[in-house]
Design a protein around this motif. Sequence first.
Motif, PDB file in Angstrom:
ATOM      1  N   CYS A  98     -34.003  36.772 -18.268  1.00 54.58           N
ATOM      2  CA  CYS A  98     -33.771  37.535 -17.039  1.00 54.58           C
ATOM      3  C   CYS A  98     -34.912  37.226 -16.075  1.00 54.58           C
ATOM      4  O   CYS A  98     -34.923  36.187 -15.439  1.00 54.58           O
ATOM      5  CB  CYS A  98     -33.702  39.013 -17.409  1.00 54.58           C
ATOM      6  SG  CYS A  98     -33.311  40.054 -16.034  1.00 54.58           S
ATOM      7  N   ASN A  99     -35.926  38.090 -16.053  1.00 54.38           N
ATOM      8  CA  ASN A  99     -37.072  37.845 -15.172  1.00 54.38           C
ATOM      9  C   ASN A  99     -38.267  37.339 -15.965  1.00 54.38           C
ATOM     10  O   ASN A  99     -38.390  37.615 -17.159  1.00 54.38           O
ATOM     11  CB  ASN A  99     -37.486  39.140 -14.469  1.00 54.38           C
ATOM     12  CG  ASN A  99     -36.463  39.535 -13.417  1.00 54.38           C
ATOM     13  OD1 ASN A  99     -35.678  38.700 -12.966  1.00 54.38           O
ATOM     14  ND2 ASN A  99     -36.468  40.799 -13.046  1.00 54.38           N
ATOM     15  N   SER A 111     -37.001  35.896 -10.850  1.00 55.79           N
ATOM     16  CA  SER A 111     -35.929  35.591 -11.800  1.00 55.79           C
ATOM     17  C   SER A 111     -36.260  34.267 -12.493  1.00 55.79           C
ATOM     18  O   SER A 111     -37.017  33.438 -11.958  1.00 55.79           O
ATOM     19  CB  SER A 111     -34.588  35.475 -11.073  1.00 55.79           C
ATOM     20  OG  SER A 111     -34.587  34.305 -10.282  1.00 55.79           O
TER      21      SER A 111
END
Length: 440
Positions: free
Chosen positions: A198-199, A281
């Motif tokens: 994800c991040n 991201s």
Amino acid sequence: MYITGGVVSKDNPLYLEASTDFNLAIKKFPFIIVFCFSEDDVINTLKYAISEDIPFRVRNGRHDYEGNSNVNKGIVIDVSNINYTFIDEVNNKAKFGGGITTGKMYSDLVNKGYTVPSGTCPDVGFAGLTSCGGVGFAARLLGLSCDNLLEIELINYKGEKIVANEYSNDNLFWAVRGGLASNFGVVVSLTYKITPVCNVSTYVITWNPKYFVDVLDTWQSFTPYADVRLTTSVEYKKESSGDILLSSSGQFFGGKEELERIIEPLLKVAPTESVEIETISYEEALEKWSSDCTGPEKFKGTGSFIYTPLSKRILNCLEAELISAPKNSTQFYEFIGLNGNVSKVKPNETAFVHRNSLYLIEIKSAWDLEMDREDNVNWTNNVKDLLDSVGIGTYRGFTDFDIIDWQRQYYGDNYPRLREVKTQYDPLNIFNFPQSIEPL
Ligand SMILES: Cc1cc2nc3c(=O)[nH]c(=O)nc-3n(C[C@H](O)[C@H](O)[C@H](O)COP(=O)(O)OP(=O)(O)OC[C@H]3O[C@@H](n4cnc5c(N)ncnc54)[C@H](O)[C@@H]3O)c2cc1C
């Protein structure tokens, strides 16, 4: 016996582009380049080359440092159009065509929220990279690219397809994880374990280059033992203008505040010129790292794995070498942090032997004018000689024809087993090129 696929010969206007490698210092003139669109194209071209006794090479991203995927008066079997992606979210795996690049692999996966650890430059071929090991900014957490490989399909010297995984042709599966696949055949597919992403948090710090020794000394004492979610590098570079730059970058699978705490030794070692720490991201991080990649250029590159921290004396020598490096051209050292989960795998568990190294140094020089070639090649070789006195071996992905004991440097104690696998899967040494594994 006949060739199928897109054939580009010398009279074709596309020939110049089709025969040009990433390293523009090396120019080769193959007889033809065959762009394969299917496994059958690979099989037909391979069988033709073997039956006619024409030298051939397997090519994808063209990034080999010595242009070893190209051959004068021979056939280049180009697999770059076999680049499909199938994502199997139920079983957490993805299958790619043997000609996929790192960039296409990343973007196909990140669109679905997954990744496989790989390098930073999008045009590098993923089969070539994985089969050398595969070092990148997620390595200390997710391992090398080859540690995430589940299976390959490879066309052998008889034109037959071989499936290699943990259970079937396991010897070959061992060998292609660090032993460079083109020693054994043409990889037409690769299947990997995929990891949800994800991040991430990233940092970039710059300093006045006069702090090189202090920064590197601190970096090498903390980064190999830092939280495995963090992978970092240091770059020390001389531009063709003569300007010298010092920076460190890193990617952390965690939050910004935690990252800031972990890299405190680096933030404190010397006055910084700039500090950028952000949570972005994974896709943005991939773009950020790839923006540092250059296009095709004339260069000489090599590497060295470091197992024990470099002394200040050696660091001072490296600094002096860079400051006095040839003018009107670019030189750099990139120190790429390892250890972490890379060293959780034993040196003999896959063909990638350098599991216990703390970090990898890439040494590179690049020039425009032909008259600057010799000085830059000599400079790179001199630095390599210096590092050979303290480092152990080099990375298979940084092909260097000037290394005489390449068997030991690339493969260490794994070389005897690689020769056995070579004998088993390519007994006639059909896949034969400079620095290819010698059958018994
Ligand atoms: C600018 C640049 C950035 C790089 N960045 C990284 C990095 O971040 N991390 C890292 O680990 N390495 C990196 N490398 C090294 C790179 O992984 C190796 O050079 C790799 O072998 C390149 O593969 P390729 O397909 O692009 O090159 P090619 O020149 O096409 O092939 C390289 C070798 O792989 C063989 N090969 C390619 N595809 C196949 C196939 N399908 N089947 C069998 N053999 C095949 C070729 O025959 C040749 O021996 C980088 C290199 C460059 C020049």
